[in-house]
Design a protein around this motif. Structure first.
Motif, short mmCIF file in Angstrom:
data_model
loop_
_atom_site.label_atom_id
_atom_site.label_comp_id
_atom_site.label_asym_id
_atom_site.label_seq_id
_atom_site.Cartn_x
_atom_site.Cartn_y
_atom_site.Cartn_z
N GLN A 177 0.81 -1.22 0.00
CA GLN A 177 0.00 0.00 0.00
C GLN A 177 0.85 1.27 0.00
O GLN A 177 0.38 2.33 -0.42
N PHE A 178 2.06 1.18 0.52
CA PHE A 178 2.93 2.35 0.66
C PHE A 178 4.33 2.08 0.10
O PHE A 178 5.33 2.21 0.82
N PRO A 179 4.44 1.71 -1.18
CA PRO A 179 5.77 1.38 -1.71
C PRO A 179 6.74 2.56 -1.70
O PRO A 179 7.94 2.38 -1.49
N MET A 180 6.24 3.76 -1.91
CA MET A 180 7.11 4.94 -1.92
C MET A 180 7.61 5.24 -0.50
O MET A 180 8.81 5.41 -0.27
N LEU A 181 6.69 5.31 0.45
CA LEU A 181 7.07 5.65 1.82
C LEU A 181 7.87 4.54 2.49
O LEU A 181 8.65 4.80 3.40
N VAL A 199 6.46 11.40 -7.81
CA VAL A 199 5.80 12.30 -6.87
C VAL A 199 4.28 12.11 -6.81
O VAL A 199 3.70 12.12 -5.72
N PRO A 200 3.56 11.91 -7.93
CA PRO A 200 2.11 11.69 -7.81
C PRO A 200 1.76 10.45 -6.97
O PRO A 200 0.80 10.48 -6.19
N ARG A 201 2.55 9.40 -7.07
CA ARG A 201 2.32 8.21 -6.26
C ARG A 201 2.61 8.50 -4.79
O ARG A 201 1.90 8.04 -3.90
N LEU A 202 3.66 9.28 -4.54
CA LEU A 202 3.99 9.66 -3.17
C LEU A 202 2.87 10.50 -2.57
O LEU A 202 2.46 10.28 -1.42
N LEU A 203 2.32 11.44 -3.34
CA LEU A 203 1.22 12.26 -2.85
C LEU A 203 0.00 11.41 -2.50
O LEU A 203 -0.65 11.65 -1.47
N ALA A 204 -0.30 10.42 -3.31
CA ALA A 204 -1.43 9.54 -3.02
C ALA A 204 -1.21 8.78 -1.71
O ALA A 204 -2.14 8.59 -0.92
N LEU A 208 0.65 9.83 0.82
CA LEU A 208 0.56 10.80 1.92
C LEU A 208 -0.90 11.05 2.31
O LEU A 208 -1.20 11.25 3.49
N ASP A 209 -1.80 10.99 1.32
CA ASP A 209 -3.22 11.23 1.58
C ASP A 209 -3.87 10.12 2.41
O ASP A 209 -4.90 10.34 3.03
N ARG A 210 -3.28 8.94 2.43
CA ARG A 210 -3.91 7.84 3.17
C ARG A 210 -3.05 7.31 4.32
O ARG A 210 -3.24 6.20 4.79
N LEU A 211 -2.14 8.13 4.78
CA LEU A 211 -1.29 7.74 5.91
C LEU A 211 -2.10 7.52 7.18
O LEU A 211 -3.01 8.29 7.47
N PRO A 212 -1.75 6.51 7.96
CA PRO A 212 -2.41 6.33 9.25
C PRO A 212 -1.97 7.43 10.23
O PRO A 212 -0.88 7.99 10.09
N PRO A 213 -2.80 7.75 11.22
CA PRO A 213 -2.48 8.82 12.18
C PRO A 213 -1.14 8.62 12.90
O PRO A 213 -0.49 9.60 13.25
N ASP A 237 2.39 17.81 5.53
CA ASP A 237 2.00 19.02 4.80
C ASP A 237 3.19 19.63 4.06
O ASP A 237 3.06 20.08 2.92
N GLN A 238 4.34 19.62 4.71
CA GLN A 238 5.52 20.17 4.07
C GLN A 238 5.97 19.29 2.91
O GLN A 238 6.43 19.81 1.88
N ALA A 239 5.83 18.00 3.03
CA ALA A 239 6.16 17.09 1.93
C ALA A 239 5.24 17.36 0.74
O ALA A 239 5.70 17.37 -0.41
N ARG A 240 3.97 17.59 1.01
CA ARG A 240 3.02 17.91 -0.08
C ARG A 240 3.45 19.18 -0.81
O ARG A 240 3.41 19.26 -2.03
N GLU A 241 3.83 20.19 -0.04
CA GLU A 241 4.27 21.46 -0.64
C GLU A 241 5.51 21.25 -1.50
O GLU A 241 5.61 21.79 -2.61
N LEU A 242 6.45 20.46 -1.01
CA LEU A 242 7.66 20.21 -1.78
C LEU A 242 7.37 19.37 -3.02
O LEU A 242 8.01 19.56 -4.07
#
Length: 93
Positions: A31-35, A51-56, A58-63, A71-76
């Protein structure tokens, strides 16, 4: 975290870093190959096609793994997408 150009110049950087916890090790690689590429003491580099896969992811990361760094990773990631030949670097200790 940094965005670097082809020549290694730093285009942008995050104020916060990733706070490494054991929750990263619990992420499912399917589920998280990039991270799952992140390790606490090494660098991980994501190019403009990754980056698009990484953004996806980040959107479903567990708490347990969430934090200011997300948020900073999204901006970068957006900085990477706005210019040619840029990569997002997660710089390990």
């Amino acid at each position: 975290m940094q965005v670097r150009g082809d020549s290694g110049d730093i285009v942008a950087r995050a104020a916060a870093g990733v706070r490494w916890t054991s929750a990263f090790a619990d992420l499912d690689p399917a589920q998280f190959p990039m991270l799952c590429a992140l390790i606490p003491y090494g660098d991980a580099v994501f190019n403009e096609r990754q980056v698009p896969r990484l953004l996806a992811e980040l959107d479903r990361l567990p708490p347990a793994v969430d934090g200011e760094w997300v948020d900073q990773a999204r901006e970068l990631c957006q900085v990477v997408q706005r210019g040619p030949h840029r990569c997002l670097w997660f710089v390990g200790d």
